[in-house]
Design an enzyme around this catalytic site. Sequence first.
Site, mmCIF file in Angstrom:
data_model
loop_
_atom_site.group_PDB
_atom_site.id
_atom_site.type_symbol
_atom_site.label_atom_id
_atom_site.label_comp_id
_atom_site.label_asym_id
_atom_site.label_seq_id
_atom_site.Cartn_x
_atom_site.Cartn_y
_atom_site.Cartn_z
ATOM 1 C CB CYS A 1 -10.367 3.488 -4.652
ATOM 2 S SG CYS A 1 -9.679 5.151 -4.616
ATOM 3 C CG HIS B 1 -4.177 12.590 -5.804
ATOM 4 N ND1 HIS B 1 -4.418 11.355 -6.380
ATOM 5 C CD2 HIS B 1 -2.831 12.735 -5.764
ATOM 6 C CE1 HIS B 1 -3.257 10.780 -6.664
ATOM 7 N NE2 HIS B 1 -2.282 11.602 -6.313
ATOM 8 C CB CYS C 1 -13.040 5.269 -2.442
ATOM 9 S SG CYS C 1 -13.421 5.923 -4.079
ATOM 10 C CG HIS D 1 0.525 15.787 -5.207
ATOM 11 N ND1 HIS D 1 0.982 14.931 -4.225
ATOM 12 C CD2 HIS D 1 0.209 15.004 -6.269
ATOM 13 C CE1 HIS D 1 0.956 13.679 -4.679
ATOM 14 N NE2 HIS D 1 0.497 13.693 -5.919
ATOM 15 C CG HIS E 1 -13.140 5.955 -7.935
ATOM 16 N ND1 HIS E 1 -11.970 5.842 -7.218
ATOM 17 C CD2 HIS E 1 -12.907 5.389 -9.143
ATOM 18 C CE1 HIS E 1 -11.065 5.216 -7.967
ATOM 19 N NE2 HIS E 1 -11.612 4.925 -9.133
HETATM 20 P P1 5GP Z 1 0.470 10.097 -6.799
HETATM 21 O O1 5GP Z 1 1.841 9.520 -6.952
HETATM 22 O O2 5GP Z 1 -0.594 9.083 -7.128
HETATM 23 O O3 5GP Z 1 0.280 11.403 -7.492
HETATM 24 O O4 5GP Z 1 0.339 10.467 -5.263
HETATM 25 C C1 5GP Z 1 -0.203 9.622 -4.320
HETATM 26 C C2 5GP Z 1 0.076 10.248 -2.974
HETATM 27 O O5 5GP Z 1 -0.777 9.640 -2.026
HETATM 28 C C3 5GP Z 1 1.518 10.047 -2.476
HETATM 29 O O6 5GP Z 1 2.114 11.318 -2.222
HETATM 30 C C4 5GP Z 1 1.357 9.208 -1.202
HETATM 31 O O7 5GP Z 1 2.259 9.581 -0.193
HETATM 32 C C5 5GP Z 1 -0.086 9.481 -0.806
HETATM 33 N N1 5GP Z 1 -0.735 8.363 -0.133
HETATM 34 C C6 5GP Z 1 -0.721 7.045 -0.490
HETATM 35 N N2 5GP Z 1 -1.441 6.308 0.362
HETATM 36 C C7 5GP Z 1 -1.955 7.185 1.269
HETATM 37 C C8 5GP Z 1 -2.784 7.017 2.423
HETATM 38 O O8 5GP Z 1 -3.208 5.923 2.778
HETATM 39 N N3 5GP Z 1 -3.103 8.141 3.112
HETATM 40 C C9 5GP Z 1 -2.660 9.377 2.758
HETATM 41 N N4 5GP Z 1 -3.022 10.415 3.528
HETATM 42 N N5 5GP Z 1 -1.857 9.577 1.683
HETATM 43 C C10 5GP Z 1 -1.512 8.492 0.963
HETATM 44 ZN ZN ZN Z 2 -11.519 6.327 -5.281
#
Ligand code: 5GP
Ligand code: ZN
Length: 105
Positions: A5, A97, A8, A99, A47
Site C-alpha cells: 500500500c 482517505h 502505508c 480528499h 491500513h
Molecule cells: P482516490 O482516487 O483513490 O480517491 O484518490 C487517490 C489520490 O491519491 C489521487 O488524488 C492521487 O493523486 C493521490 N496519490 C496517488 N499516489 C500518491 C502518492 O504517491 N503520493 C501522494 N501524495 N498522493 C498520491
Molecule cells: Zn495502507
Amino acid sequence: MSEDCIFCKIINGDFGTEFVYETENTVVFNDINPKAPIHMLVCPKKHIASLNELEDKNLMAELLQTVKDVTKKIGLKSYKTQINTGKEAGQEVFHLHIHVLGNKK
Ligand code: 5GP
Ligand code: ZN
C-alpha cells in the site's frame, strides 16, 4: 501496515513526505496531483482499505475532527470533502482517505 500500500509507505515515512498535520491516529499530506490549489488527503494511520471497512466509530470521529483542525490550522475556511469508495466510484488507492479541496486561504 500493508506491504503493497502506497499510503502505508508514505505514513511510515518511506518517502520523506511532509505531513501537513498529524494526530494520534490520523495523518494529513498533500495530494501528489492536486485538483485544486489546496488538495490534502486525510488518512487513518492504520491500513483500512475503504470507508466500507471502517468500523471504529472513534476513528470515524477523529478523521472528521482532523479535517476541521487541519483546515483551521492552515486558515482554510471554505473547502470541499470527498471520499471515493470502490473502484467504480473512482477509488484508486485502497487506503481510506478524505480528499479536502480548497481554493484560497
Ligand atoms: P482516490 O482516487 O483513490 O480517491 O484518490 C487517490 C489520490 O491519491 C489521487 O488524488 C492521487 O493523486 C493521490 N496519490 C496517488 N499516489 C500518491 C502518492 O504517491 N503520493 C501522494 N501524495 N498522493 C498520491
Ligand atoms: Zn495502507
